[in-house]
Motif scaffolding. Structure first.
Motif, mmCIF file in Angstrom:
data_model
loop_
_atom_site.group_PDB
_atom_site.id
_atom_site.type_symbol
_atom_site.label_atom_id
_atom_site.label_comp_id
_atom_site.label_asym_id
_atom_site.label_seq_id
_atom_site.Cartn_x
_atom_site.Cartn_y
_atom_site.Cartn_z
ATOM 1 N N ASP A 259 0.811 -1.211 0.000
ATOM 2 C CA ASP A 259 0.000 0.000 0.000
ATOM 3 C C ASP A 259 0.849 1.267 0.000
ATOM 4 N N PRO B 20 -3.472 13.429 -2.934
ATOM 5 C CA PRO B 20 -3.852 12.792 -4.202
ATOM 6 C C PRO B 20 -4.101 13.866 -5.262
ATOM 7 N N GLY C 213 -0.834 10.089 -6.921
ATOM 8 C CA GLY C 213 -1.906 9.621 -6.055
ATOM 9 C C GLY C 213 -3.290 9.859 -6.629
ATOM 10 N N GLU D 181 -5.788 7.518 3.390
ATOM 11 C CA GLU D 181 -7.154 7.033 3.616
ATOM 12 C C GLU D 181 -7.647 7.389 5.013
ATOM 13 N N LYS E 247 -7.709 -2.744 -4.961
ATOM 14 C CA LYS E 247 -7.281 -1.565 -5.722
ATOM 15 C C LYS E 247 -6.747 -1.908 -7.112
ATOM 16 N N THR F 43 -0.657 4.846 1.347
ATOM 17 C CA THR F 43 -2.061 5.029 0.967
ATOM 18 C C THR F 43 -2.983 4.922 2.179
ATOM 19 N N VAL G 16 -7.246 4.768 -1.733
ATOM 20 C CA VAL G 16 -6.187 5.579 -2.343
ATOM 21 C C VAL G 16 -5.130 4.661 -2.937
ATOM 22 N N TYR G 17 -4.576 5.036 -4.079
ATOM 23 C CA TYR G 17 -3.588 4.205 -4.771
ATOM 24 C C TYR G 17 -2.787 5.093 -5.714
#
Length: 684
Positions: A544, A621, A586, A559, A640, A555, A573-574
């Protein structure tokens, strides 16, 4: 055809890497059956016997054997021949570093004592040059600067094992503070100067610090965190290097330091090569930043190992513009002055337009980089300084193969690419300048067993290690990709894993039963590719975490900022790839709860305000996707992989917004902005 016309190409097809021809490794085995080593030796002995007894038959057998070896093992022999010089040089380097480290362990002197040896050797040589303050301190003067910190805090009763957090920008002051405190055994926690609110509070409280030293400008971030009732400074002394804000309760440390003695502090505690030096925060695969434990010998091995690998000398001037709260600049960069006698030129913040001007003005010969700044430098207009500088070497990581040679050709410098992590037990170094590689691993079955680093096969989706029926991991062969692991051995200082302050987080980075039952390795969390000649290339991050602008972004940390927002029912989030940019940018996919009180645009701006007020610039992001739902596993873990695959592609049911960094708001990701992103001209 215009640039705008070129934007019609789908952004998902901007880079299609060609698959590596790894099947060439298996071709010989298809032509002839491959003998085991003992079988091959037996045939060779029989051939020798035949030659001795009956020459014609023996010669025929020898010819057949030669053909067999050529067909089955010829490719490997040829590749071993091509890399022999590199592998032997690397082996000699490992032996040199290991012998040096064992000698230092035997003498058991701490970093502060080794620094004093340098002070005695070069008392009047420039040690630290602060560009912002326009000051130069010789080694003798800088040592006196450090002693002021040591004597002041020793006078307050600080002893070995106490912790002081440093929340400061790049400056000579930062280095003097931690070196001075190291002299009395006080551990310093190097806090990322970009952090604010929740992240900042977490790092400070995790270190269990007794005091905080900050700058005049950054004290505002601490005051903001207190005003937001995120933490209390009761019981913690907060010092500002300069005038403290009224009613803040902070103290002006500069006035107190000016009154301190410059003599060496008293030796009240044992501080040696095995003592804890500092905590350096690293963004791991889960949660908030983690405090990695850095001992004196680990600091030494990183700094001196880099010097030996790339030939950094005492006559060099090291230009440091990367954040010195990180390992790369704080150890690999600054460490060359403290342990090698080089001069160190420190800039508060990296500036692409001033890079070569600084290098010429301060006569710098070596610098430290991350791949992103190399792209920034290439994008700059040509200046006269880039043709007259004396910079000969840039050491760092993350330089992409596409810009490697153009960078070298334009600026006439040598690249010293390396790969490693703050808390890891081993590193890779590219000692021969092979374009795109972050290091190498020997391909010979004999020499590779002497190397503490290996690649293991992992699941592409989960990132978990793939194991055999007997529970062991599967080692990669040349031509394959896998996760890097480095051996942990408690009796070998080079291979000790000190881990983090949080022992649970430490255990997450250890993988057991790797190549033999009972063994253990440090798992880096990165996917690397090992080519046929043994060169290793960074491929991606697992778990992550993704890398953006030279920083690791967790991430789950982002989050955690999103989830408490009212009106948001789910979020993940990724990192996604965008054209002509390093790393991954992001993206937050959020599910909005049904609401009649605000429209989608208002909701997005509220989410954006929360992100920009709580996160560092690189962690925000850059894309927000408003979607109907996010995929989950049976145990409600967010999936994800599909979202990462889609990236910034448009989906009819979703809305995408992009962050405007100038106005600090999210705006609809329309065709014009999509075109700019595709061309690499959007200012992320």
């Amino acid at each position: 055809m215009t640039d705008r016309a070129n934007c019609s190409t789908s952004t998902t097809n901007w880079r299609q890497p060609k698959p590596l021809a790894t099947d060439v490794l298996e071709k010989p085995a298809r032509l002839l059956p491959k003998m085991k080593l003992e079988e091959l030796v037996t045939v060779m002995l029989l051939t020798v016997a035949a030659i001795d007894q009956y020459l014609p038959i023996g010669l025929v057998l020898a010819g057949v054997l030669l053909v067999y070896i050529t067909v089955v093992h010829g490719d490997f022999i040829y590749r071993s021949y091509l890399t022999l010089n590199r592998d032997l040089t690397g082996l000699a380097l490992i032996i040199d570093v290991k012998i040096d480290l064992w000698l230092r362990l035997h003498k058991n002197k701490g970093i502060h004592e080794l620094f004093l040896d340098i002070v005695r050797k070069y008392p009047n040589k420039p040690a630290m040059i602060d560009i912002e303050k326009e000051t130069t301190e010789t080694f003798e003067e800088f040592n006196a600067h450090c002693n002021r910190y040591a004597n002041y805090f020793q006078g307050l009763g600080y002893r070995s094992g106490d912790v002081v957090a440093l929340y400061m920008e790049n400056s000579v002051e930062f280095v003097a503070a931690w070196m001075g405190l190291a002299k009395i055994g006080v551990v310093t926690a190097w806090i990322n100067s970009n952090l604010k609110r929740e992240q900042l509070v977490h790092c400070i409280t995790a270190s269990k610090t007794k005091a905080i030293i900050t700058s005049v400008t950054l004290q505002n971030m601490l005051i903001d965190a207190v005003d937001q009732k995120l933490f209390k400074v009761d019981g913690i002394d907060v010092y500002s290097i300069g005038e403290a804000k009224k009613n803040s309760g902070f103290k002006n440390l500069q006035k107190k330091l000016d009154a301190q003695a410059i003599s060496e502090p008293k030796t009240l505690d044992t501080v040696d090569f095995k003592s804890v030096l500092c905590f350096i925060y690293t963004s791991g695969t889960t949660g908030m930043p983690k405090a990695a434990v850095m001992k004196h010998f680990r600091y030494y091995s990183i700094a001196v190992g880099a010097a030996k690998s790339f030939g950094i000398r005492s006559s060099d001037r090291m230009y440091v513009s990367m954040p010195i709260y990180h390992t790369a600049a704080g150890i690999l960069g600054v460490g060359q002055a403290l342990l090698g006698g080089s001069s160190c030129v420190i800039r508060k913040k990296f500036s692409a337009s001033n890079f070569w001007r600084d290098c010429v003005k301060y006569d710098c010969t070596v610098s430290q980089y991350i791949g992103e700044i190399c792209r920034y430098l290439l994008a700059q207009p040509v200046v006269k300084e880039e043709s007259v500088h004396r910079m000969r070497l840039l050491v760092g990581n993350g330089l992409r193969a596409e810009i490697w040679q153009p960078f070298v050709d334009r600026f006439r410098v040598r690249i010293g690419e390396l790969y490693g992590s703050t808390e890891g037990t081993s590193s890779l170094v590219n000692i021969d300048g092979h374009v795109g590689a972050c290091g190498f691993l020997p391909i010979s079955p004999l020499t590779k067993k002497m190397h503490p680093v290996r690649l293991i096969k992992v699941d592409d989706v989960t990132g978990e290690a793939i194991r055999t029926a007997d529970g062991l991991c599967i080692a990669c062969n040349p031509g394959e990709s896998g996760a890097m692991v480095s051996t942990i051995r408690k009796n070998n200082p080079l291979l000790q894993f000190e881990g983090y302050l949080n022992k649970k987080e430490t255990n997450k980075k250890i993988i057991r039963d790797v190549f033999a039952k009972g063994d253990s390795c440090f798992l880096t969390g990165d996917l690397l590719h090992w080519d046929r000649l043994g060169y290793v290339y960074f491929k991606d991050r697992t778990g992550d975490t993704f890398r953006w602008k030279g920083e690791n972004v967790s991430t789950t940390e982002v989050e955690a900022i999103l989830h408490p927002i009212t009106g948001l029912s789910d979020a993940t989030v990724y990192g996604v790839e965008v054209p002509k940019r390093e790393g991954r940018v992001g993206m937050a996919s959020v599910v909005r709860a049904v609401s009649k009180e605000e429209d989608e645009s208002e909701f997005v701006q509220r989410v954006g305000a929360r992100l920009s007020s709580s996160l560092t610039s690189y962690a925000i992001p850059q894309f927000i996707r408003i979607c109907q739902d996010v995929e989950k596993t049976g145990t409600f873990k967010l999936v994800k992989t599909n979202l990462q695959r889609i990236g910034i592609m448009d989906i009819p049911s979703d809305s995408i917004y992009i962050f405007n960094s100038e106005n600090r708001i999210f705006v609809p990701f329309d065709n014009e902005l999509r075109c700019k992103v595709s061309l690499g001209s959007y200012p992320f």
